[in-house]
Design a protein around this motif. Structure first.
Motif, short mmCIF file in Angstrom:
data_model
loop_
_atom_site.label_atom_id
_atom_site.label_comp_id
_atom_site.label_asym_id
_atom_site.label_seq_id
_atom_site.Cartn_x
_atom_site.Cartn_y
_atom_site.Cartn_z
N GLU A 1 -2.28 1.37 -1.45
CA GLU A 1 -3.63 0.84 -1.64
C GLU A 1 -4.67 1.94 -1.50
N GLU B 1 -4.56 3.94 -4.78
CA GLU B 1 -5.09 3.22 -5.94
C GLU B 1 -6.61 3.06 -5.84
N ARG B 2 -7.10 2.81 -4.65
CA ARG B 2 -8.56 2.71 -4.48
C ARG B 2 -9.23 4.04 -4.84
N GLU C 1 -4.39 -7.54 -13.41
CA GLU C 1 -3.98 -6.83 -12.20
C GLU C 1 -4.42 -5.38 -12.35
N LEU C 2 -3.89 -4.48 -11.57
CA LEU C 2 -4.42 -3.14 -11.45
C LEU C 2 -4.51 -2.39 -12.78
N TYR D 1 -6.26 -7.36 -7.19
CA TYR D 1 -5.47 -6.59 -8.14
C TYR D 1 -4.38 -5.78 -7.44
N LEU D 2 -4.70 -5.19 -6.30
CA LEU D 2 -3.70 -4.43 -5.55
C LEU D 2 -2.58 -5.34 -5.07
N GLU E 1 -7.02 0.72 -14.72
CA GLU E 1 -6.48 2.06 -14.92
C GLU E 1 -6.02 2.31 -16.35
N ARG F 1 -0.33 -6.35 -8.00
CA ARG F 1 0.59 -5.28 -8.39
C ARG F 1 1.80 -5.24 -7.44
N VAL G 1 -9.20 4.54 -8.70
CA VAL G 1 -10.25 3.74 -9.35
C VAL G 1 -11.61 4.38 -9.11
N LEU H 1 -10.74 -5.88 -6.56
CA LEU H 1 -9.80 -4.79 -6.34
C LEU H 1 -8.70 -5.19 -5.37
#
Length: 558
Positions: free
Chosen positions: A285, A288-289, A82-83, A129-130, A87, A133, A292, A126
């Protein structure tokens, strides 16, 4: 381990890769034979590999009270993680081989490169993964915070975990029998709480936010000494945009934020008027994008890291940190934004974190599902929160001090709110008191024209009532306007004329009263309080930073 059963995919959280996508991944990965019972990664440990199941079957499990609970299973063409893989965080769950077979292992660094080089594949990974999470957060998977709701430190840890979108669950020391049993098992007295318990029963006793961040891999290592090209203070949309554009253009870039990436936008359940996302995008989202993306270009993001002061020496800017450290840079972008004002009604302070919230995300919403709630505010943030909460709440009271919504709310939100059967808009209404025993139970409201009061039964109060600029850390370093915001460009030129005479120029468009120090987003005087505007200003600030670099020369030549 219990028998595995298929779990339905949720909006693409568990997609199967195509032959072409697996071929792309093979170009930067290695095949590996795995046997039954083998751990591909363990909860509480960092993993620097991305796994695709080629054959066999893998269970994703959470260990709770010494029992393994299956979160999901993965068969051929599924990918794990996952995320946190992207990170550098520790894993919140474990992956155990249930049926022997073969996996493809790709290093996390190569994976981040792939997200950029192969956008279609990168978007599948991605997005999954979001979603994963968010699902982990919604089910309370992750580390445990044990403490009393009346403890300020407990509320601090809960807010930090929520704002940083970290999967966790809270064991209420006052009510939860699980909390009492676990404390006895660990030999910890109630007065020693709050504590954070990891999957292997490793205990952090009342950790600071920094200690918790370091334990889970959220905080980057201390930035290298020397002069960097760009320090960005604040990791909201404007700050993250500056980080992405600065790092992508080759500037050595460090990003600081005292609490979490995302800023106020990160607390929004859905942003529906941001260009390029016709179905909307959650603040989580979007943040987080951007994180990344910034990491991919080499920006260093340090959270939590609180800026405590700013000064200039010999043509460079020195940012002092609350922990005593310093960062020196040729350019500084101030993107500290604004904070929602605290409600001053009776009882509000007592219930902050116990039903009174200043954000409306899945973390806050899970505490009041299926309950009537109130939202205070007349802007877009309040409107978005009301719509998000109305998905599960039987009734949402939207309390607005003014006489209409048109003054500060977008038309598309107004239309949706007026059509929603569970949202009740109360104009000319202000909160006078919040009441309850150990959490919010009711809200006393008053019509500000007639002064008539009414008690609304509600289990939560969400507050979005305007904002104050986060500029206290600047003290007298830069010129502020009468409301504490930072004027830039022509708005500050006359007041700081003596500073600019030696340079034979006036401040650039987003430049403050100090050369090479720029302000973007909500913290800037006269800014448009929209995500798109902040992102645009963040990108523009990098262009102006290049101009300043051309004027003083890069760090290596000075």
């Amino acid at each position: 381990m219990p028998t595995l059963t298929p779990t339905a995919d949720v909006h693409g959280a568990y997609p199967r890769l195509t032959d072409d996508q697996i071929t792309i991944l093979r170009s930067c990965g290695q095949k590996r034979q795995v046997c039954e019972g083998e751990h591909l990664f363990r909860a509480g440990e960092r993993t620097d590999e991305f796994f695709v199941v080629l054959s066999g079957r893998v269970a994703v499990v959470e260990t709770h009270d010494d029992l393994d609970h299956v979160v999901q299973w993965h068969g051929p063409r599924s990918f794990l993680g996952e995320l946190g893989v992207l990170e550098g965080q520790t894993a919140f769950v474990s992956a155990v081989v249930n049926r022997p077979g073969e996996v493809l292992a790709v290093g996390s660094g190569a994976l981040r490169d792939l997200l950029t080089r192969e956008p279609a594949l990168g978007d599948v990974i991605l997005r999954a993964y979001l979603l994963r999470r968010t699902m982990l957060a919604g089910t309370g998977t992750g580390f445990r915070i044990i403490g009393s709701p009346f403890s300020a430190d407990t509320r601090r840890l809960l807010e930090f975990a929520a704002r940083n979108r970290l999967p966790h669950r809270w064991a209420d020391l006052e009510k939860d029998t699980e909390a009492e049993a676990l404390l006895m098992r660990l030999g910890i007295a109630p007065e020693e709480t709050p504590i954070v318990v990891w999957h292997d029963y490793r205990v952090l006793r009342n950790p600071s936010n920094v200690e918790l961040a370091q334990a889970i891999g959220l905080r980057a290592e201390t930035a290298a000494k020397g002069v960097c090209d760009l320090v960005v203070v604040g990791a909201g949309p404007g700050g993250l945009a500056a980080a992405v554009y600065g790092a992508s253009e080759g500037l050595s870039t460090v990003v600081l934020d005292a609490v979490a990436t995302g800023g106020q936008a990160g607390t929004s359940s859905r942003i529906e008027n941001y260009l390029g996302f016709p179905a909307g995008i959650s603040g989580m989202e979007l943040a987080e994008r951007a994180v990344v993306q910034a990491n991919r270009f080499g920006a260093r993001i340090d959270v939590p890291a609180e800026a405590a002061g700013l000064e200039q020496r010999d043509g460079t800017s020195l940012v002092r940190l609350a922990d005593g450290g310093t960062l020196t840079a040729t350019n500084v972008v101030v993107a500290t934004g604004a904070r929602y004002r605290r409600l001053t009604a009776a009882g509000v302070e007592r219930f902050e974190g116990l039903g009174v919230h200043y954000a409306a995300t899945v973390w806050e919403a899970r505490t009041c599902r299926l309950d009537t709630v109130t939202v205070v505010g007349g802007g877009n943030s309040a409107g978005q929160a009301a719509l998000f909460l109305a998905r599960e709440s039987p009734a949402v009271h939207l309390l607005v001090r003014g006489g209409d919504l048109e003054h500060s709310m977008s038309r598309y939100l107004i239309d949706r709110i007026e059509r929603h059967p569970r949202i009740h808009v109360r104009l000319h209404t202000e909160v006078r008191e919040v009441t309850g025993e150990d959490r919010v139970e009711s809200v006393v409201v008053e019509d500000n024209r007639t002064h008539e009061q009414q008690v609304l039964a509600a289990r939560a109060l969400f507050v979005f009532i305007g904002a104050r600029p986060a500029t206290s850390w600047l003290a007298d370093a830069v010129t502020l306007d009468g409301r504490g915001f930072i004027p830039t460009g022509q708005d500050v030129a006359q007041a700081t004329a003596d500073i600019w005479k030696p340079l034979a120029r006036v401040p650039l468009a987003l430049e403050t009263g100090l050369p090479g120090v720029f302000a973007v987003g909500d913290v800037r005087s006269g800014s448009v309080k929209r995500v798109a505007s902040a992102v645009g200003e963040g990108a523009m600030a990098v262009r102006l930073a290049h101009e300043h670099l051309g004027e003083v020369g890069p760090p290596a030549t000075r």
